[in-house]
Design a protein around this motif. Structure first.
Motif, PDB file in Angstrom:
ATOM      1  N   PRO A   1       0.801  -1.225   0.000  1.00 41.16           N
ATOM      2  CA  PRO A   1       0.000   0.000   0.000  1.00 41.16           C
ATOM      3  C   PRO A   1       0.829   1.267   0.000  1.00 41.16           C
ATOM      4  CG  PRO A   1      -0.029  -1.021   2.165  1.00 41.16           C
ATOM      5  CD  PRO A   1       0.658  -1.985   1.248  1.00 41.16           C
ATOM      6  N   TYR A   2       2.084   1.189   0.455  1.00 43.28           N
ATOM      7  CA  TYR A   2       2.918   2.387   0.551  1.00 43.28           C
ATOM      8  C   TYR A   2       4.097   2.338  -0.407  1.00 43.28           C
ATOM      9  CZ  TYR A   2       0.165   2.246   4.771  1.00 43.28           C
ATOM     10  OH  TYR A   2      -0.891   2.140   5.644  1.00 43.28           O
ATOM     11  N   GLY A   3       4.014   1.472  -1.412  1.00 42.04           N
ATOM     12  CA  GLY A   3       5.045   1.421  -2.428  1.00 42.04           C
ATOM     13  C   GLY A   3       6.187   0.487  -2.079  1.00 42.04           C
ATOM     14  N   VAL A   4       7.099   0.333  -3.018  1.00 44.61           N
ATOM     15  CA  VAL A   4       8.240  -0.569  -2.895  1.00 44.61           C
ATOM     16  C   VAL A   4       9.522   0.243  -3.033  1.00 44.61           C
ATOM     17  CG1 VAL A   4       9.434  -2.549  -3.905  1.00 44.61           C
ATOM     18  CG2 VAL A   4       6.924  -2.506  -3.834  1.00 44.61           C
ATOM     19  N   ASP A   5      10.433   0.048  -2.086  1.00 50.09           N
ATOM     20  CA  ASP A   5      11.748   0.683  -2.150  1.00 50.09           C
ATOM     21  C   ASP A   5      12.616  -0.155  -3.082  1.00 50.09           C
ATOM     22  OD1 ASP A   5      14.360   1.572  -1.767  1.00 50.09           O
ATOM     23  OD2 ASP A   5      14.032   2.028   0.350  1.00 50.09           O
ATOM     24  N   LEU A   6      12.848   0.327  -4.281  1.00 53.43           N
ATOM     25  CA  LEU A   6      13.556  -0.461  -5.287  1.00 53.43           C
ATOM     26  C   LEU A   6      15.029  -0.655  -4.945  1.00 53.43           C
ATOM     27  CD1 LEU A   6      12.013   0.842  -8.640  1.00 53.43           C
ATOM     28  CD2 LEU A   6      11.300  -1.079  -7.200  1.00 53.43           C
ATOM     29  N   ARG A   7      15.631   0.281  -4.253  1.00 52.39           N
ATOM     30  CA  ARG A   7      17.040   0.102  -3.871  1.00 52.39           C
ATOM     31  C   ARG A   7      17.186  -1.028  -2.849  1.00 52.39           C
ATOM     32  NH1 ARG A   7      18.825   6.504  -3.487  1.00 52.39           N
ATOM     33  NH2 ARG A   7      18.763   6.863  -5.755  1.00 52.39           N
ATOM     34  N   ARG A   8      16.304  -1.053  -1.905  1.00 48.89           N
ATOM     35  CA  ARG A   8      16.327  -2.122  -0.910  1.00 48.89           C
ATOM     36  C   ARG A   8      16.033  -3.472  -1.575  1.00 48.89           C
ATOM     37  NH1 ARG A   8      15.282  -2.221   4.786  1.00 48.89           N
ATOM     38  NH2 ARG A   8      14.159  -4.071   5.484  1.00 48.89           N
ATOM     39  N   LEU A   9      15.066  -3.472  -2.471  1.00 53.98           N
ATOM     40  CA  LEU A   9      14.722  -4.712  -3.170  1.00 53.98           C
ATOM     41  C   LEU A   9      15.871  -5.186  -4.042  1.00 53.98           C
ATOM     42  CD1 LEU A   9      12.631  -6.874  -3.873  1.00 53.98           C
ATOM     43  CD2 LEU A   9      11.754  -5.343  -5.648  1.00 53.98           C
ATOM     44  N   ALA A  10      16.551  -4.253  -4.732  1.00 56.48           N
ATOM     45  CA  ALA A  10      17.679  -4.636  -5.587  1.00 56.48           C
ATOM     46  C   ALA A  10      18.781  -5.292  -4.769  1.00 56.48           C
ATOM     47  CB  ALA A  10      18.216  -3.407  -6.323  1.00 56.48           C
ATOM     48  N   ALA A  11      19.099  -4.738  -3.598  1.00 56.33           N
ATOM     49  CA  ALA A  11      20.128  -5.334  -2.744  1.00 56.33           C
ATOM     50  C   ALA A  11      19.715  -6.732  -2.305  1.00 56.33           C
ATOM     51  CB  ALA A  11      20.382  -4.447  -1.529  1.00 56.33           C
ATOM     52  N   ALA A  12      18.447  -6.907  -1.938  1.00 54.26           N
ATOM     53  CA  ALA A  12      17.961  -8.213  -1.491  1.00 54.26           C
ATOM     54  C   ALA A  12      17.994  -9.236  -2.624  1.00 54.26           C
ATOM     55  CB  ALA A  12      16.543  -8.084  -0.942  1.00 54.26           C
ATOM     56  N   GLN A  13      17.804  -8.771  -3.865  1.00 53.96           N
ATOM     57  CA  GLN A  13      17.821  -9.666  -5.022  1.00 53.96           C
ATOM     58  C   GLN A  13      19.230  -9.905  -5.552  1.00 53.96           C
ATOM     59  OE1 GLN A  13      14.899 -11.059  -6.591  1.00 53.96           O
ATOM     60  NE2 GLN A  13      13.861 -10.349  -4.747  1.00 53.96           N
ATOM     61  N   GLY A  14      20.235  -9.240  -4.958  1.00 55.45           N
ATOM     62  CA  GLY A  14      21.606  -9.416  -5.415  1.00 55.45           C
ATOM     63  C   GLY A  14      21.917  -8.697  -6.706  1.00 55.45           C
ATOM     64  N   LEU A  15      21.279  -7.544  -6.932  1.00 51.77           N
ATOM     65  CA  LEU A  15      21.476  -6.779  -8.161  1.00 51.77           C
ATOM     66  C   LEU A  15      22.404  -5.600  -7.918  1.00 51.77           C
ATOM     67  CD1 LEU A  15      17.753  -6.693  -9.321  1.00 51.77           C
ATOM     68  CD2 LEU A  15      19.554  -8.207 -10.167  1.00 51.77           C
ATOM     69  N   GLU A  16      23.175  -5.238  -8.927  1.00 53.04           N
ATOM     70  CA  GLU A  16      24.103  -4.118  -8.809  1.00 53.04           C
ATOM     71  C   GLU A  16      23.386  -2.776  -8.804  1.00 53.04           C
ATOM     72  OE1 GLU A  16      27.335  -4.082 -11.527  1.00 53.04           O
ATOM     73  OE2 GLU A  16      27.719  -6.233 -11.345  1.00 53.04           O
ATOM     74  N   SER A  17      22.223  -2.696  -9.442  1.00 52.44           N
ATOM     75  CA  SER A  17      21.491  -1.439  -9.538  1.00 52.44           C
ATOM     76  C   SER A  17      19.998  -1.748  -9.598  1.00 52.44           C
ATOM     77  CB  SER A  17      21.909  -0.654 -10.782  1.00 52.44           C
ATOM     78  OG  SER A  17      21.388  -1.265 -11.953  1.00 52.44           O
ATOM     79  N   THR A  18      19.195  -0.693  -9.590  1.00 52.04           N
ATOM     80  CA  THR A  18      17.746  -0.868  -9.686  1.00 52.04           C
ATOM     81  C   THR A  18      17.267  -0.938 -11.132  1.00 52.04           C
ATOM     82  OG1 THR A  18      17.373   1.530  -9.627  1.00 52.04           O
ATOM     83  CG2 THR A  18      17.392   0.368  -7.515  1.00 52.04           C
ATOM     84  N   GLN A  19      18.166  -0.809 -12.096  1.00 45.52           N
ATOM     85  CA  GLN A  19      17.724  -0.781 -13.495  1.00 45.52           C
ATOM     86  C   GLN A  19      16.964  -2.036 -13.909  1.00 45.52           C
ATOM     87  OE1 GLN A  19      17.926   2.004 -15.456  1.00 45.52           O
ATOM     88  NE2 GLN A  19      16.506   0.800 -16.682  1.00 45.52           N
ATOM     89  N   PRO A  20      17.435  -3.255 -13.533  1.00 40.62           N
ATOM     90  CA  PRO A  20      16.643  -4.441 -13.907  1.00 40.62           C
ATOM     91  C   PRO A  20      15.232  -4.415 -13.335  1.00 40.62           C
ATOM     92  CG  PRO A  20      18.850  -5.078 -13.236  1.00 40.62           C
ATOM     93  CD  PRO A  20      18.709  -3.629 -12.887  1.00 40.62           C
TER      94      PRO A  20
END
Length: 643
Positions: free
Chosen positions: A392-411
């Motif tokens: 309901p309050y959105g998704v923090d893409l930077r936090r999600l990218a780190a959790a997914q093991g991604l170098e950036s939020t671009q993917p």
């Protein structure tokens, strides 16, 4: 392809690897003396007519050394389960099979060793026992080879099978994830320096790259040299055994269980939400609060289990759980975990990390379980869409990218639904689903309507107060971005720091307009000092109550700024003060303004400087942090006036 050998002590794992590769993986004097593997050993085998090289991880079979076996087993592609023809299935055979199954190893084979010590009837009996053992495991239906490493009988058939499996597996395609290596050994070599070895779980690394050890202090180390599959290389990739020579760190500062990772995805956590399956041979269900040893990567950490979506977890079934650890570990979405009992004598369960940023509170709510269901989706696009649908309050893409093991939020940005709202700037990278954005719009209109009914003589609340009324848990950066969009499409209007519905406004009477004309030149002349209501009443020849009422109404319309009770500034003067605050903040690494610096820049006294800075805090231009007032880079207040 990485192959892990598994099986009971003295069932011939090291001997078989030596027969297949010519390499003796027992490398320690103690191992030579006792005739058993104590540490992880490694050997390699070239695939004919291919550039591929098979890596073997020879793991200890002794019960007390199963934790070492687990350190080597994570990241393997193919499991070789060994059963000696003379002994048959033994306790560690069962335990190692449980480990391979709970780690999700789907490709493998069973090898009946020491076939020269058994007759045909004995071999048939062992085959039958093995077939029964494999039922309900990840290796059910795996081929069974009988051989003798001593005589060489059957070794070539197994070797050809492994070649074929390596060809079928092929090279791993890049999946966009950042480099991660699970450190299982660290040592020093003359002329090279500090070296770590492990299996590369994701990404690519090259000589010269900067990495960090996680968990750890965060200091960066440089890759001085690389060996992949026991060959010197310039680059290494996921699925390879890798030795990394490091500059900038000593061997004693590295521990087994750490991860060597790209700096962008370095994280450490002591709470992990995961999907967990209890081994089907367990005698009783797993309950919340059960103490366990958690194995992830090459790390082993004591902790406890909290079952989230049911009361208990019965044998053979799967549930959502939270693992609460006594020490931080590196963990990313999709990593495999294995649980052993409190005494580390029995393997209990295994599963997959869903979220390394597990919450302390509200972990069993329907909202949280819906988020875990979204994180369990097989593809990145599915996970992002699923999270946006329930957040309901959105998704923090930077936090999600780190959790997914991604170098950036671009993917993540690349797979955002077209209708999603996306805020991306230097300070924040947030996304909000279409349904949630519509709900926020409705809540803002409803909150403003109610406010106007309660306070018809006021223009409206300021943006910070409106957030508390409509969406108190929404990230502030996303909230202010939404206000800009709602203002642009005409849903609401903003005058100064105040927000209101377009149809609502504070109207000035003829008396108010007359007094406004009188005070305007005096406010302009007062400069940074501002004007007090009583002084304006005296200078304009008006009564103080009437002056206070008119000034308050002008402030409600956004035509004046009331810094403290009865102290007013013109819009133009306040814009100049805001520009000074922005300028001072830009000279600081933390984008911060101090009262002393603002006092000196404005020529005001300390008390007045603090009053103005605190006003900027209230209306959302600055944010108080200790003795500093930090600039909100997402704030557009006074930006137009400054331009």
């Amino acid at each position: 392809m990485i192959i892990g050998t598994a099986g009971h002590i003295d069932h011939g794992k090291t001997t078989l690897v030596r027969a297949l590769t010519g390499v003796d993986t027992d490398r320690l004097p103690e191992e030579k003396k006792r005739g058993i593997s104590i540490e992880l050993g490694y050997a390699f085998l070239d695939v004919p007519q291919s550039t591929q090289r098979i890596g073997f991880i020879d793991v200890p079979g002794h019960e007390r050394l199963v934790h070492t076996m687990l350190a080597g087993a994570t990241g393997i592609d193919f499991g070789l389960l060994l059963v000696a023809a003379d002994d048959g299935v033994m306790p560690q055979t069962r335990e190692h099979l449980a480990v391979l199954s709970l780690l999700g190893v789907q490709r493998g084979a069973v090898v009946i060793t020491k076939a020269d010590r058994a007759d045909a009837d004995r071999l048939a009996a062992v085959r039958a026992d093995v077939g029964q053992l494999l039922q309900h495991s990840s290796l059910q239906g795996a081929p069974v080879f009988a051989l003798s490493a001593h005589t060489g009988e059957g070794v070539e058939a197994l070797r050809e099978h492994l070649y074929e499996q390596a060809r079928q597996l092929g090279e791993r395609a890049p999946d966009g994830r950042a480099f991660r290596l699970a450190v299982d050994r660290a040592f020093t070599l003359d002329g090279v320096g500090t070296v770590v070895t492990g299996t590369v779980h994701a990404g690519r690394v090259a000589v010269g790259d900067e990495l960090v050890l996680s968990p750890g202090p965060g200091a960066r180390v440089r890759v001085r040299s690389l060996h992949a599959q026991n060959r010197p290389v310039e680059q290494a990739a996921a699925g390879q055994r890798c030795a990394v020579g490091l500059a900038g760190i000593a061997k004693q500062d590295i521990e087994r269980g750490q991860w060597l990772v790209h700096p962008a995805c370095a994280l450490a956590t002591d709470r992990i939400d995961a999907t967990l399956t209890l081994w089907h041979e367990e005698a009783k269900a797993l309950r919340s609060g059960t103490p366990v040893h958690v194995h992830i990567g090459a790390a082993s950490v004591p902790g406890s289990v909290a079952v989230l979506d049911r009361e208990t977890l019965p044998p053979g079934e799967t549930a959502r759980v939270q693992l609460v650890l006594r020490a931080p570990v590196g963990a990313w979405h999709g990593d495999r975990v294995v649980l052993r009992d409190a005494s580390a004598s029995r393997t209990l369960a295994g599963g997959t990390v869903l979220d390394p940023f597990a919450p302390v509170r509200y972990r069993r709510t329907a909202q949280r379980l819906a988020e875990l269901d979204a994180l369990a989706q097989p593809g990145l696009a599915g996970r992002v869409a699923g999270l946006l649908a329930v957040a309901p309050y959105g998704v923090d893409l930077r936090r999600l990218a780190a959790a997914q093991g991604l170098e950036s939020t671009q993917p993540l940005a690349d797979v955002l639904p077209a209708a999603a709202l996306h805020l991306h700037d230097a300070r924040a990278d947030l996304a909000l689903g279409e349904t949630q954005a519509t709900a926020v719009r409705a809540s803002v209109v409803e909150a403003l309507s109610a406010y106007h009914q309660r306070h018809p003589d006021e223009l409206g609340p300021d943006a910070a107060r409106l957030r508390r009324l409509a969406q108190p848990r929404m990230p502030e950066a996303l909230w202010r971005h939404l206000l800009v969009l709602l203002q642009a499409d005409g849903t609401l209007a903003v005058r100064g720091a105040f927000v209101h519905l377009p149809a609502h406004g504070v109207r000035l009477s003829a008396v108010d307009q007359r007094i406004a004309q009188k005070v305007a030149p005096r406010l302009a002349e007062s400069g940074f000092e501002g004007c007090w209501a009583r002084d304006l009443a005296r200078d304009c020849g008006e009564s103080e109550p009437l002056m206070r009422t008119t000034l308050a109404r002008l402030a409600q319309r956004g035509e004046l700024h009331q810094v403290v009770k009865d102290l007013y500034y013109s819009v133009e003067t306040m814009a100049k003060l805001a520009a000074l605050a922005r300028q001072l903040a830009g000279q600081s690494e933390r984008l911060a303004v101090t009262a002393a610096a603002f006092r000196d820049a404005t020529g005001l006294g300390r008390k007045r400087a603090i009053q103005i800075l605190e006003y900027f805090d209230r209306i959302g231009l600055l944010r108080r942090v200790g003795d500093e007032h930090r600039l909100r880079t997402d704030s557009t207040l006074f930006a137009e006036e400054a331009a």
